[in-house]
Scaffold this active site. Structure first.
Site, mmCIF file in Angstrom:
data_model
loop_
_atom_site.group_PDB
_atom_site.id
_atom_site.type_symbol
_atom_site.label_atom_id
_atom_site.label_comp_id
_atom_site.label_asym_id
_atom_site.label_seq_id
_atom_site.Cartn_x
_atom_site.Cartn_y
_atom_site.Cartn_z
ATOM 1 N N TYR A 42 1.226 -17.609 55.853
ATOM 2 C CA TYR A 42 2.719 -17.673 55.583
ATOM 3 C C TYR A 42 3.024 -19.287 55.696
ATOM 4 O O TYR A 42 4.315 -19.726 55.398
ATOM 5 C CB TYR A 42 3.213 -16.996 56.908
ATOM 6 C CG TYR A 42 2.956 -15.682 56.913
ATOM 7 C CD1 TYR A 42 3.519 -14.843 55.477
ATOM 8 C CD2 TYR A 42 2.050 -15.047 57.729
ATOM 9 C CE1 TYR A 42 3.251 -13.381 55.704
ATOM 10 C CE2 TYR A 42 1.646 -13.719 57.828
ATOM 11 C CZ TYR A 42 2.217 -12.994 56.638
ATOM 12 O OH TYR A 42 1.840 -11.674 56.734
ATOM 13 N N GLU B 172 -20.187 -4.186 57.772
ATOM 14 C CA GLU B 172 -19.086 -3.975 57.004
ATOM 15 C C GLU B 172 -18.954 -4.698 55.732
ATOM 16 O O GLU B 172 -18.613 -4.080 54.704
ATOM 17 C CB GLU B 172 -17.734 -4.005 57.648
ATOM 18 C CG GLU B 172 -17.374 -2.939 58.913
ATOM 19 C CD GLU B 172 -16.824 -1.668 58.421
ATOM 20 O OE1 GLU B 172 -16.578 -1.316 57.097
ATOM 21 O OE2 GLU B 172 -16.713 -0.797 59.372
ATOM 22 N N LYS C 280 -11.546 -6.309 59.033
ATOM 23 C CA LYS C 280 -10.016 -6.384 59.727
ATOM 24 C C LYS C 280 -10.058 -5.729 61.070
ATOM 25 O O LYS C 280 -10.370 -4.529 61.081
ATOM 26 C CB LYS C 280 -9.408 -5.680 58.596
ATOM 27 C CG LYS C 280 -7.760 -5.518 59.017
ATOM 28 C CD LYS C 280 -6.981 -4.825 58.024
ATOM 29 C CE LYS C 280 -5.285 -4.876 58.413
ATOM 30 N NZ LYS C 280 -4.651 -4.141 57.454
ATOM 31 N N LYS D 176 -9.689 -11.121 58.774
ATOM 32 C CA LYS D 176 -8.211 -10.860 59.472
ATOM 33 C C LYS D 176 -8.312 -10.235 60.775
ATOM 34 O O LYS D 176 -9.055 -9.248 61.158
ATOM 35 C CB LYS D 176 -7.622 -9.742 58.499
ATOM 36 C CG LYS D 176 -5.972 -9.693 58.731
ATOM 37 C CD LYS D 176 -5.273 -8.982 57.854
ATOM 38 C CE LYS D 176 -3.979 -8.707 58.155
ATOM 39 N NZ LYS D 176 -3.185 -7.875 57.402
ATOM 40 N N SER E 68 0.638 -12.660 60.952
ATOM 41 C CA SER E 68 1.973 -12.891 61.176
ATOM 42 C C SER E 68 2.227 -13.462 62.511
ATOM 43 O O SER E 68 3.239 -14.393 62.988
ATOM 44 C CB SER E 68 2.816 -11.707 60.987
ATOM 45 O OG SER E 68 2.229 -10.576 61.648
ATOM 46 N N LYS F 278 -4.382 1.818 65.245
ATOM 47 C CA LYS F 278 -5.272 1.900 64.326
ATOM 48 C C LYS F 278 -6.645 1.630 64.347
ATOM 49 O O LYS F 278 -7.384 1.363 63.592
ATOM 50 C CB LYS F 278 -4.809 0.965 63.265
ATOM 51 C CG LYS F 278 -3.278 1.171 62.728
ATOM 52 C CD LYS F 278 -2.914 0.251 61.373
ATOM 53 C CE LYS F 278 -1.478 0.479 61.269
ATOM 54 N NZ LYS F 278 -0.896 -0.014 60.038
ATOM 55 N N ARG G 180 4.363 -5.937 60.774
ATOM 56 C CA ARG G 180 4.942 -4.504 60.780
ATOM 57 C C ARG G 180 6.474 -4.502 60.797
ATOM 58 O O ARG G 180 7.168 -3.576 60.256
ATOM 59 C CB ARG G 180 4.232 -3.954 61.832
ATOM 60 C CG ARG G 180 2.677 -3.455 61.775
ATOM 61 C CD ARG G 180 2.103 -3.126 62.784
ATOM 62 N NE ARG G 180 0.521 -2.927 62.420
ATOM 63 C CZ ARG G 180 -0.229 -2.604 63.424
ATOM 64 N NH1 ARG G 180 0.030 -2.484 64.678
ATOM 65 N NH2 ARG G 180 -1.662 -2.570 62.950
#
Length: 331
Positions: A319, A239, A196, A254, A280, A223, A206
């Site tokens: 979506y 990872e 991610k 992602k 999104s 982040k 968000r």
């Protein structure tokens, strides 16, 4: 001199193109993300995601039944937490009667066969909008992992089939796996957000959950101390290997389109199912261009879905899941 082999012979008609098509998408490839809010009779359009909504539990039932009728077999649940329930430890996340826990039961009661996955992260519950506990200007790893493990357990107890840790804390997959199994939830799956990235594509999400990091000089404004550097490629393999070793059943990349090289790397390296989240910002860009008449929305979403699957995705969280399912099934 003309070639003996003419590749256009295999493109001459829809019939032959369909027969030799290498990548095929179906509704069961897709997972529908769903946003849930408190209240009744609420279907609230997200301003930065035109055509996508937050649902109260009563209307969530109708939406889940529709999704199932289109051949989509899985949903990924997110909740918008009321501000007065937020703190620095995500205490509301383990409330057995919290919104997420009720949403899980709601979906399972409406469509028992639906595969329910749940977001495991602290940011919707955090007063700071971070995926971990904040102390002295830092995002703490191990205390956050403890909180995430209890959140995952609470989701399993409510009936979730899979938990989906999206936080990128170190060691959280092993901690969650051990917590689940210590309580007898041997069959609860883990879909880990393994690669991610600290992407600029998350803004509308968000907005949907009111979960952006707060603007404060005392804590990180982004982040980047836990999500991956957008410049890194081999780190994704490291990872993902760690998450698989710790007990992840499915691994996720992602965002989607900008990271298809990562999807292919993981597909070539590992033998576990790979999920891709078409996020999104990707959705919002297509919508904005389509509303201005610059793109053929239906053609674009099919092409992007093909690209994601062609790169190696087994599961596409999008979506546009309902729209693609309708297009390819002729609804």
């Amino acid at each position: 001199m003309y070639p003996l082999r003419r590749n256009r012979r295999l493109r001459a008609s829809q019939a032959i193109r369909s027969m030799v098509q290498e990548t095929i998408i179906s509704p069961s490839d897709f997972q529908a993300p769903l946003f849930v809010v408190e209240g009744k009779n609420i279907k609230d359009e997200i301003s930065s995601m035109p055509g996508y909504y937050r649902f109260s539990l009563d209307l969530l039932v109708e939406e889940v039944k529709l999704i199932w009728s289109l051949g989509i077999k899985s949903v990924l649940l997110f909740v918008k937490v009321e501000q007065n329930l937020k703190d620095n430890k995500g205490s509301e996340a383990i409330n057995p009667d919290g919104l997420m826990q009720r949403a899980i039961r709601c979906v399972k009661n409406a469509v028992p066969e639906m595969l329910v996955m749940t977001d495991v992260a602290l940011d919707p519950y955090s007063v700071y909008g971070h995926d971990g506990i904040v102390e002295n200007g830092k995002i703490l790893n191990d205390p956050s992992v403890d909180a995430l493990s209890q959140m995952a357990l609470s989701h399993a107890q409510a009936g979730a089939d899979f938990v989906a840790p999206s936080d990128m804390m170190d060691g959280r997959i092993l901690a969650i796996r051990e917590t689940l199994e210590s309580e007898g939830f041997y069959d609860t799956g883990i879909m880990s957000y393994s690669a991610k990235y600290a992407s600029a594509f998350y803004g509308p999400f968000r907005d949907a959950l009111d979960s952006a990091p707060v603007d404060s000089k005392d804590i990180p404004k982004d982040k980047k101390t836990y999500q991956m550097d957008i410049a890194n490629r081999t780190e994704a393999i490291r990872e993902t290997q760690m998450d698989i070793d710790e007990g992840a059943d499915i691994v996720m990349v992602k965002p989607g389109l900008c990271y298809l090289d990562i999807v292919r790397d993981l597909k070539n390296t590992f033998d576990v199912p790979i999920a891709v989240y078409q996020v999104s910002g990707e959705y919002a860009m297509i919508k904005a261009a389509a509303q201005r008449g610059w793109l053929d929305e239906n053609a674009i979403i099919i092409e992007q879905s093909m690209a994601i699957k062609r790169a190696g995705a087994d599961i596409i969280s999008s979506y546009y899941a309902k729209d693609v399912a309708k297009l390819i099934s002729g609804f």
